[in-house]
Design a protein around this motif. Sequence first.
Motif, short mmCIF file in Angstrom:
data_model
loop_
_atom_site.label_atom_id
_atom_site.label_comp_id
_atom_site.label_asym_id
_atom_site.label_seq_id
_atom_site.Cartn_x
_atom_site.Cartn_y
_atom_site.Cartn_z
N GLY A 1 36.36 63.70 -28.40
CA GLY A 1 34.93 63.96 -28.28
C GLY A 1 34.19 62.83 -27.62
O GLY A 1 33.35 63.04 -26.74
N LEU A 2 34.52 61.59 -27.98
CA LEU A 2 33.89 60.43 -27.37
C LEU A 2 34.27 60.31 -25.90
O LEU A 2 33.45 59.96 -25.05
N GLU A 3 35.52 60.62 -25.60
CA GLU A 3 35.96 60.54 -24.21
C GLU A 3 35.35 61.65 -23.36
O GLU A 3 35.23 61.51 -22.15
N MET A 4 34.95 62.75 -24.00
CA MET A 4 34.30 63.84 -23.28
C MET A 4 32.84 63.52 -22.97
O MET A 4 32.17 64.29 -22.29
N GLY A 5 32.34 62.41 -23.49
CA GLY A 5 30.99 62.01 -23.16
C GLY A 5 30.03 61.91 -24.32
O GLY A 5 28.84 61.67 -24.13
N ALA A 6 30.54 62.09 -25.55
CA ALA A 6 29.66 61.97 -26.71
C ALA A 6 29.31 60.50 -26.94
O ALA A 6 30.13 59.61 -26.72
N ASP A 7 28.09 60.25 -27.39
CA ASP A 7 27.67 58.89 -27.72
C ASP A 7 28.04 58.52 -29.15
O ASP A 7 28.13 57.35 -29.50
N ASP A 8 28.23 59.54 -29.98
CA ASP A 8 28.54 59.31 -31.39
C ASP A 8 29.04 60.61 -31.99
O ASP A 8 28.93 61.68 -31.37
N TYR A 9 29.61 60.54 -33.17
CA TYR A 9 30.00 61.76 -33.88
C TYR A 9 29.67 61.59 -35.36
O TYR A 9 29.64 60.48 -35.89
N ALA B 1 18.45 56.85 -29.84
CA ALA B 1 17.19 56.95 -29.10
C ALA B 1 16.67 55.56 -28.73
O ALA B 1 16.15 55.36 -27.63
N ARG B 2 16.79 54.61 -29.64
CA ARG B 2 16.35 53.24 -29.34
C ARG B 2 17.16 52.66 -28.19
O ARG B 2 16.61 52.02 -27.29
N ARG B 3 18.46 52.88 -28.21
CA ARG B 3 19.31 52.37 -27.14
C ARG B 3 18.99 53.03 -25.81
O ARG B 3 18.96 52.37 -24.76
N ALA B 4 18.75 54.34 -25.84
CA ALA B 4 18.43 55.06 -24.60
C ALA B 4 17.12 54.57 -24.02
O ALA B 4 16.97 54.41 -22.80
N GLU B 5 16.15 54.29 -24.90
CA GLU B 5 14.86 53.80 -24.43
C GLU B 5 14.99 52.41 -23.81
O GLU B 5 14.42 52.13 -22.75
N LYS B 6 15.78 51.55 -24.44
CA LYS B 6 15.99 50.21 -23.90
C LYS B 6 16.70 50.29 -22.55
O LYS B 6 16.38 49.55 -21.62
N ALA B 7 17.68 51.17 -22.46
CA ALA B 7 18.42 51.31 -21.21
C ALA B 7 17.52 51.78 -20.08
O ALA B 7 17.62 51.32 -18.94
N ALA B 8 16.60 52.70 -20.40
CA ALA B 8 15.68 53.21 -19.38
C ALA B 8 14.74 52.10 -18.89
O ALA B 8 14.46 51.98 -17.70
N GLN C 1 27.05 47.49 -35.96
CA GLN C 1 25.69 47.07 -36.30
C GLN C 1 24.94 46.57 -35.08
O GLN C 1 23.75 46.86 -34.90
N MET C 2 25.61 45.83 -34.20
CA MET C 2 24.95 45.19 -33.07
C MET C 2 24.74 46.14 -31.89
O MET C 2 23.71 46.05 -31.20
N VAL C 3 25.68 47.04 -31.66
CA VAL C 3 25.61 47.92 -30.49
C VAL C 3 25.06 49.29 -30.84
O VAL C 3 24.28 49.86 -30.08
N TRP C 4 25.45 49.80 -32.01
CA TRP C 4 25.01 51.16 -32.38
C TRP C 4 23.77 51.16 -33.27
O TRP C 4 23.21 52.21 -33.54
N ASP C 5 23.38 50.01 -33.77
CA ASP C 5 22.15 49.89 -34.57
C ASP C 5 22.21 50.60 -35.91
O ASP C 5 21.19 51.05 -36.42
N TYR C 6 23.39 50.79 -36.46
CA TYR C 6 23.41 51.34 -37.82
C TYR C 6 24.50 50.66 -38.63
O TYR C 6 25.43 50.08 -38.10
N GLU C 7 24.36 50.74 -39.93
CA GLU C 7 25.29 50.07 -40.82
C GLU C 7 26.66 50.73 -40.76
O GLU C 7 26.81 51.88 -40.36
N TYR C 8 27.66 50.01 -41.20
CA TYR C 8 29.04 50.47 -41.12
C TYR C 8 29.27 51.61 -42.10
O TYR C 8 29.02 51.50 -43.28
#
Length: 238
Positions: free
Chosen positions: A92-100, A118-125, A187-194
């Motif tokens: 699923g991730l290799e097919m282009g999903a950002d998360d599951y 959404a935060r990451r997408a906004e920063k990237a934009a 935590q650093m890249v995905w912005d959520y706890e483990y």
Amino acid sequence: MKILMIEDNKSVSEMMSMFFKKEGWQATYSYDGNQAVVLFAEDPFAFDLITLDLNLPGLGGMQVAAKIREMNDNVPLIMLTARDSESDQVLGLEMGADDYVTKPFSPITLIARIKAIARRAEKAAINSQPTHEKFDVTTEHFQLNSNTREAFLDGKPVKALTPKEFELLKTLALKPRQVFSREQLLQMVWDYEYFGDERTVDAHVKKLRQKIEKAGPQVIQTVWGVGYKFDDSGVEPE
């Protein structure tokens, strides 16, 4: 935020609709794969994020993901799946999903994942706007510019990096030779706890390595039993 939820279980959609409304988000619902592709094709840039169930009637979730990526390669995509096999999640991730997110899931957890992406997408934009600033990450053989979203290994571009791959590479390269655990990277890249999702990191590292190898020697190293590190000290320029 405008969300497209592709989910054949209407009770799940109804449950999530309450949480979406609480956040002030607009949601559109599709209940089978064929309908979802037709709906998305009407305007591939109408939605800010998609949640996609893998077990769909009609066209399967993996096929839907592939068609979505053909029409829009950047829209954030979260896969929802009752499957708990590593191969399904990595595929699923290799097919282009950002998360599951594995079912059954907590609505609060899904909302947190959506906000993080959404935060990451906004920063990237914001960071993708043209600029003439110098590189903000520079090592012996590697350069990276967060504003132009460019990375170079001995002058050769590391091409076609997704937003997550770029942030993962930047996080590692900012501190060469420092070992990061999978939990730290989540935590650093995905912005959520483990939440036990080590395979999310592993799948993205795999794809990132494939793209790095097209530019030059491998600089992302595995530290067995711990995690990953960036190290270009042994790179010999061609």
